[in-house]
Design an enzyme around this catalytic site. Sequence first.
Site, short mmCIF file in Angstrom:
data_model
loop_
_atom_site.label_atom_id
_atom_site.label_comp_id
_atom_site.label_asym_id
_atom_site.label_seq_id
_atom_site.Cartn_x
_atom_site.Cartn_y
_atom_site.Cartn_z
N PRO A 1 -27.30 40.81 -38.68
CA PRO A 1 -27.10 40.36 -40.06
C PRO A 1 -27.46 38.88 -40.24
O PRO A 1 -27.69 38.43 -41.36
CB PRO A 1 -25.61 40.58 -40.31
CG PRO A 1 -25.11 41.43 -39.19
CD PRO A 1 -26.06 41.27 -38.06
N ASP B 1 -49.83 51.42 -50.59
CA ASP B 1 -48.38 51.30 -50.58
C ASP B 1 -47.90 50.18 -51.48
O ASP B 1 -48.54 49.15 -51.60
CB ASP B 1 -47.86 51.03 -49.16
CG ASP B 1 -47.64 52.31 -48.39
OD1 ASP B 1 -47.79 53.39 -48.99
OD2 ASP B 1 -47.33 52.23 -47.20
N GLU C 1 -19.30 42.96 -32.49
CA GLU C 1 -19.61 41.72 -33.22
C GLU C 1 -20.99 41.17 -32.88
O GLU C 1 -21.43 40.19 -33.47
CB GLU C 1 -18.55 40.65 -32.95
CG GLU C 1 -17.15 41.02 -33.46
CD GLU C 1 -17.15 41.44 -34.91
OE1 GLU C 1 -17.70 40.70 -35.75
OE2 GLU C 1 -16.63 42.52 -35.22
N ARG D 1 -46.36 53.25 -39.24
CA ARG D 1 -47.28 53.69 -40.29
C ARG D 1 -48.45 52.72 -40.47
O ARG D 1 -49.43 53.07 -41.13
CB ARG D 1 -46.55 53.96 -41.60
CG ARG D 1 -45.72 52.80 -42.09
CD ARG D 1 -44.89 53.16 -43.30
NE ARG D 1 -45.70 53.42 -44.47
CZ ARG D 1 -45.90 54.62 -45.02
NH1 ARG D 1 -45.33 55.68 -44.55
NH2 ARG D 1 -46.68 54.76 -46.07
C1 9D3 Z 1 -17.30 40.14 -40.07
C2 9D3 Z 1 -17.40 40.62 -38.68
N1 9D3 Z 1 -18.42 41.64 -38.42
C3 9D3 Z 1 -18.09 42.88 -39.09
C4 9D3 Z 1 -17.63 43.91 -38.15
C5 9D3 Z 1 -19.79 41.15 -38.79
C6 9D3 Z 1 -20.83 42.14 -38.41
C7 9D3 Z 1 -21.19 42.30 -37.09
C8 9D3 Z 1 -22.13 43.25 -36.74
C9 9D3 Z 1 -21.44 42.91 -39.37
C10 9D3 Z 1 -22.41 43.86 -39.02
C11 9D3 Z 1 -22.74 44.02 -37.70
C12 9D3 Z 1 -23.75 45.04 -37.30
N2 9D3 Z 1 -25.01 44.91 -38.02
C13 9D3 Z 1 -26.19 44.89 -37.40
O1 9D3 Z 1 -26.24 44.98 -36.20
C14 9D3 Z 1 -27.39 44.67 -38.18
C15 9D3 Z 1 -27.62 44.54 -39.58
C16 9D3 Z 1 -26.73 44.60 -40.71
O2 9D3 Z 1 -25.51 44.81 -40.62
N3 9D3 Z 1 -27.26 44.41 -41.96
C17 9D3 Z 1 -28.59 44.18 -42.17
N4 9D3 Z 1 -29.46 44.12 -41.17
C18 9D3 Z 1 -28.95 44.31 -39.89
S1 9D3 Z 1 -29.87 44.24 -38.51
C19 9D3 Z 1 -28.60 44.52 -37.51
#
Ligand code: 9D3
Length: 253
Positions: free
Chosen positions: A89, A169, A116, A154
């Site tokens: 994220p 696309d 996490e 793709r």
């Molecule tokens: C606030 C503590 N965590 C929540 C449990 C933060 C958090 C950690 C890990 C939130 C999401 C994640 C897992 N997400 C991904 O691995 C991830 C992701 C995403 O959640 N949103 C957009 N793109 C991606 S790429 C990998």
Amino acid sequence: MRIDVVSLFPDFIAQCAAFGVTGRAAERGLLSLHGWNPRDHAEGNYRRVDDRTFGGGPGMVMMIDPVRAALVAARDADPAPARVVYLSPQGVPFTQAKAREFAAQPRLILLCGRYEGVDERLLQAEVDEELSIGDYVLSGGELAAAVVIDAVARLQDGALNDAESASQDSFEDGLLDCPHYTKPVVHALGEVPAVLLSGNHAEIARWRRMHALGRTWQRRPDLIDEAALSPADRKLLDAYRAGLAEVGDDADG
Ligand code: 9D3
């Protein structure tokens, strides 16, 4: 192209090679997918891959050594150089431009976090870039990796049929797609716009471009830089807006 995925759920990723455009690319030998599970590289009876986060608080963190061993095994499985991408994220946004950049590489290693995420020291040492697929919360990196794999597969030469041609696309020209219709011409839910039945290819192309511009302007104004539109496109967008004024919200008439 070869894509290796480091994940605690490698079976999830294998599904990408099972169907659709990615499945066909794999069948045609344009794409090979390989999964690597940190748990297979973990030590001890419990094969631990995660532990508590230093500093306290809830949540577990993926440990350096099992992830690193899986990553090294993936890297050593082929001599071609590989970009290492961590899905998280906190990453920069994944875009069609990024997909094109990846598609031109011989290899890609996608690292998926759970819990996490992964110990920051592993990221610093081994990861080339950190990518997010959008502003929403997933449970791990696997679905994001599947998104990257699909977008990249793709773009491989020969992955698409003529009808699916990537150059048509949405996003390849920076605009959303125009509306599409098929039989029947007359239906209780409405009629097909007459211009699409006219056989006038210039008029049809104009209608499609106008609606691509109009929808992008309405739904994704962030994608439209009106100043950068060609004079012809600006006229088409003006025509779309003029049509809107006549028929309220429905610009398809
Ligand atoms: C606030 C503590 N965590 C929540 C449990 C933060 C958090 C950690 C890990 C939130 C999401 C994640 C897992 N997400 C991904 O691995 C991830 C992701 C995403 O959640 N949103 C957009 N793109 C991606 S790429 C990998």
